[in-house]
Motif scaffolding. Structure first.
Motif, mmCIF file in Angstrom:
data_model
loop_
_atom_site.group_PDB
_atom_site.id
_atom_site.type_symbol
_atom_site.label_atom_id
_atom_site.label_comp_id
_atom_site.label_asym_id
_atom_site.label_seq_id
_atom_site.Cartn_x
_atom_site.Cartn_y
_atom_site.Cartn_z
ATOM 1 N N GLN A 330 0.823 -1.204 0.000
ATOM 2 C CA GLN A 330 0.000 0.000 0.000
ATOM 3 C C GLN A 330 0.863 1.262 0.000
ATOM 4 O OE1 GLN A 330 -3.243 0.208 -0.445
ATOM 5 N NE2 GLN A 330 -3.135 2.465 -0.306
ATOM 6 N N GLN A 331 1.974 1.238 0.724
ATOM 7 C CA GLN A 331 2.867 2.389 0.723
ATOM 8 C C GLN A 331 3.496 2.598 -0.652
ATOM 9 O OE1 GLN A 331 3.406 4.652 3.139
ATOM 10 N NE2 GLN A 331 1.853 3.630 4.374
ATOM 11 N N LEU A 332 3.790 1.520 -1.369
ATOM 12 C CA LEU A 332 4.337 1.650 -2.715
ATOM 13 C C LEU A 332 3.313 2.251 -3.670
ATOM 14 C CD1 LEU A 332 6.585 1.185 -4.750
ATOM 15 C CD2 LEU A 332 5.789 -1.184 -5.006
ATOM 16 N N ILE A 413 11.191 0.475 3.127
ATOM 17 C CA ILE A 413 11.509 0.247 4.530
ATOM 18 C C ILE A 413 10.281 0.679 5.337
ATOM 19 C CG2 ILE A 413 12.629 2.485 4.795
ATOM 20 C CD1 ILE A 413 13.844 -0.704 6.495
ATOM 21 N N LEU A 414 9.841 -0.191 6.230
ATOM 22 C CA LEU A 414 8.619 0.053 6.982
ATOM 23 C C LEU A 414 8.854 -0.364 8.428
ATOM 24 C CD1 LEU A 414 5.587 0.885 6.797
ATOM 25 C CD2 LEU A 414 5.069 -1.512 6.361
ATOM 26 N N VAL A 415 8.497 0.534 9.358
ATOM 27 C CA VAL A 415 8.628 0.277 10.791
ATOM 28 C C VAL A 415 7.251 0.423 11.410
ATOM 29 C CG1 VAL A 415 9.815 0.889 12.923
ATOM 30 C CG2 VAL A 415 10.964 1.221 10.724
ATOM 31 N N ALA A 429 7.700 5.021 7.302
ATOM 32 C CA ALA A 429 7.591 4.389 5.988
ATOM 33 C C ALA A 429 8.459 5.170 5.020
ATOM 34 C CB ALA A 429 6.144 4.345 5.504
ATOM 35 N N GLY A 430 9.319 4.450 4.322
ATOM 36 C CA GLY A 430 10.193 5.080 3.340
ATOM 37 C C GLY A 430 10.229 4.274 2.060
ATOM 38 N N SER A 440 14.048 11.211 -0.699
ATOM 39 C CA SER A 440 13.906 10.151 0.313
ATOM 40 C C SER A 440 15.108 9.218 0.196
ATOM 41 C CB SER A 440 12.607 9.364 0.095
ATOM 42 O OG SER A 440 12.481 8.333 1.051
ATOM 43 N N PRO A 441 16.031 9.259 1.138
ATOM 44 C CA PRO A 441 17.214 8.383 1.048
ATOM 45 C C PRO A 441 16.844 6.927 1.289
ATOM 46 C CG PRO A 441 17.224 9.573 3.124
ATOM 47 C CD PRO A 441 16.093 10.131 2.322
ATOM 48 N N ARG A 442 17.689 6.043 0.795
ATOM 49 C CA ARG A 442 17.485 4.618 0.995
ATOM 50 C C ARG A 442 18.109 4.206 2.332
ATOM 51 N NH1 ARG A 442 20.215 2.877 -3.020
ATOM 52 N NH2 ARG A 442 18.500 2.744 -4.526
#
Length: 491
Positions: A330-332, A413-415, A429-430, A440-442
């Motif tokens: 969903q974040q993607l 990346i998801l916390v 969420a990144g 947005s850095p990796r």
């Protein structure tokens, strides 16, 4: 008159006391906290061949993080002084000790790690057992032989006295007057020994006069100060941290490790040494095999390490993984929709009737390299979940050649943290790609580490942006990740 003046000044004093009471309600003075000892955070690099090196990351001084590769680097950083001990901790559990022997500087300018430390790596379980004093089985002086106890003297104590030669005891001097049995006993002094019996007076005992440096009465010791020093043993250099020895804050110290024969690392050299011909080559190209990264802590008075690992219940891990995967997809989709809205398209010159829009179902992202870690950072038996994956969108038409947008590799990346109803709540969420690293850095998770020494865990990431690669430390809360250190953007 005096009484009248006293009565008139009393209300004024009472008003002054009412304006500022001695104890203000609700006012509490915070106790002054003593300056804590410095605490350094580093990364231990372990190659497949067992070779270890140390990358300094951050150092905590008086509650503020500084770049450990630049703090008091005059010329060697404080975090890489010889004899500094680091304890490697994987998810909070101790893995071994690393003792810094020397510091190497990068030969290439603008390197990701300008300094690197070499030394001795001792994994847990390989330390020599500590020998402590043990009590005897029987008390001293107690006879352990069989038989009834006897009140007699210990013959072993009298044996040395009886075995002494008779020549060492002075001979009694003969009495000059004969004594009879009727006279009382008298104490007489023994005669002094003759001067010829002194061994020091003989000329044969004098040392040879071949060397004029020594005196005949004071022979030189065999172990002279010049002979006691061994040129093979390296001497630990003095501290270059820039502070006095008495007032300088110190990390966890120990005996400096001896220099190893294979401590040379491609791309690095000792300060002041001439770089080799391979100075321009990247040191990563010479490294063969995978490299393990383990957080390491150096603190002379910090808390004891404890594990931040979390154990799931039966079938709980699979359920949480499905929930995190659905949240990541969903974040993607949200990220892709934002990119489409931000895209600028040219306007049509002629007005055309808009065709009927058909609602199309968005394609399902394809995830790869899926990983999920769970940490109990606050010792509350509640996990903080970190989900990472690589994603790619499938082509719009099956079998057709993929366009430019379909070839993009996305990093997720998801916390998340479970709330009071055990539902996952997103705290970070990144999503990014190689074209938007400036926005947005990796982030790549390294491990959980107690960076500030408060007993709670923080999250250590490798950060990759358009400006380079570095390290970032986050403190997790119930609703957000707080950045406490960023090597690329120091405050």
């Amino acid at each position: 008159m005096t009484l009248l003046a006293w009565t008139t000044s009393w209300p004024l004093a009472a008003i002054a006391q009412e304006e500022r009471p001695q104890i203000t309600p609700g006012e509490r003075k915070a106790p002054r906290k003593k300056d804590a000892e410095p605490r350094a955070v580093a990364l231990l690099q372990l190659t497949s061949g067992g070779k270890a090196s140390l990358l300094p990351i951050a150092i905590l001084i008086n509650g503020k993080f500084w770049d450990a590769s630049a703090y008091k680097a005059t010329p060697v950083p404080m975090a890489l002084e010889s004899g500094t001990i680091y304890e490697a901790e994987r998810s909070g559990s101790s893995q071994g000790l690393f003792t810094v022997s020397s510091a190497l500087h990068s030969n290439a300018p603008n390197a990701q790690s300008p300094w690197i430390g070499t030394g001795n790596w001792a994994p847990s379980g390989t330390e020599k057992p500590k020998t402590s004093l043990q009590a005897e089985a029987a008390p001293v002086g107690l006879d352990t032989s069989e038989g009834p106890p006897r009140l007699t003297k210990n013959p072993s104590k009298e044996t040395p006295a009886a075995s002494t030669p008779a020549a060492s005891a002075p001979a009694p001097a003969p009495s000059s007057q004969p004594s009879s049995g009727d006279e009382p006993p008298r104490l007489t002094k023994p005669a002094p020994p003759p001067a010829s019996t002194a061994p020091a007076s003989t000329p044969s005992s004098a040392p040879p006069q071949g060397d004029s440096k020594g005196a005949p009465g004071a022979p030189q010791s065999e172990n002279q100060p010049g002979d006691a020093k061994s040129p093979d043993k390296p001497r630990a250099p003095e501290s270059d941290s820039g502070a006095d020895v008495g007032s300088r804050p110190r990390l966890r110290r120990g005996k400096p490790a001896e220099s190893l024969a294979d401590e040379e690392i491609p791309g690095y050299s000792k300060p002041g040494a001439m770089p080799s011909k391979n100075a321009g080559k990247a040191p990563e190209a010479a490294a063969a095999g995978p490299v393990q990264l383990i957080p390491a802590i150096s603190d002379s008075g910090g808390p004891e390490p404890h594990s931040f690992g979390f154990e799931f219940l039966k079938d709980e891990e699979g359920e949480r993984l499905q929930q995190m995967t659905a949240m990541a997809k969903q974040q993607l989709r949200t990220y892709l929709d934002a990119r489409v809205k931000a895209r600028i398209t040219p306007k049509a010159t002629t007005a055309q009737p808009s065709p009927l829009r058909t609602v199309k179902k968005s394609p399902e992202p394809i995830l790869s390299n899926v990983q999920m870690k769970a940490y109990d950072l606050w010792s509350s038996n509640q996990p903080v979940l970190i989900f990472s994956a690589q994603a790619q969108m499938p082509p719009a038409v099956p079998g057709a050649s993929t366009g430019s947008s379909d070839d993009v590799q996305y990093s997720i990346i998801l916390v998340a943290y479970p709330d009071i109803y055990h539902d996952l709540h997103k705290i970070y969420a990144g999503v990014t790609d190689k074209y938007h690293l400036d926005l947005s850095p990796r982030l790549e998770l390294i491990d959980a580490v107690d960076a500030d020494g408060d007993g709670r865990g923080e999250l250590l990431f490798r950060e990759t942006s358009d400006g380079g690669s570095g390290w970032v430390i986050y403190r997790a809360s119930a609703d957000k990740l707080w950045k406490i250190y960023d090597s690329l953007n120091p405050e």
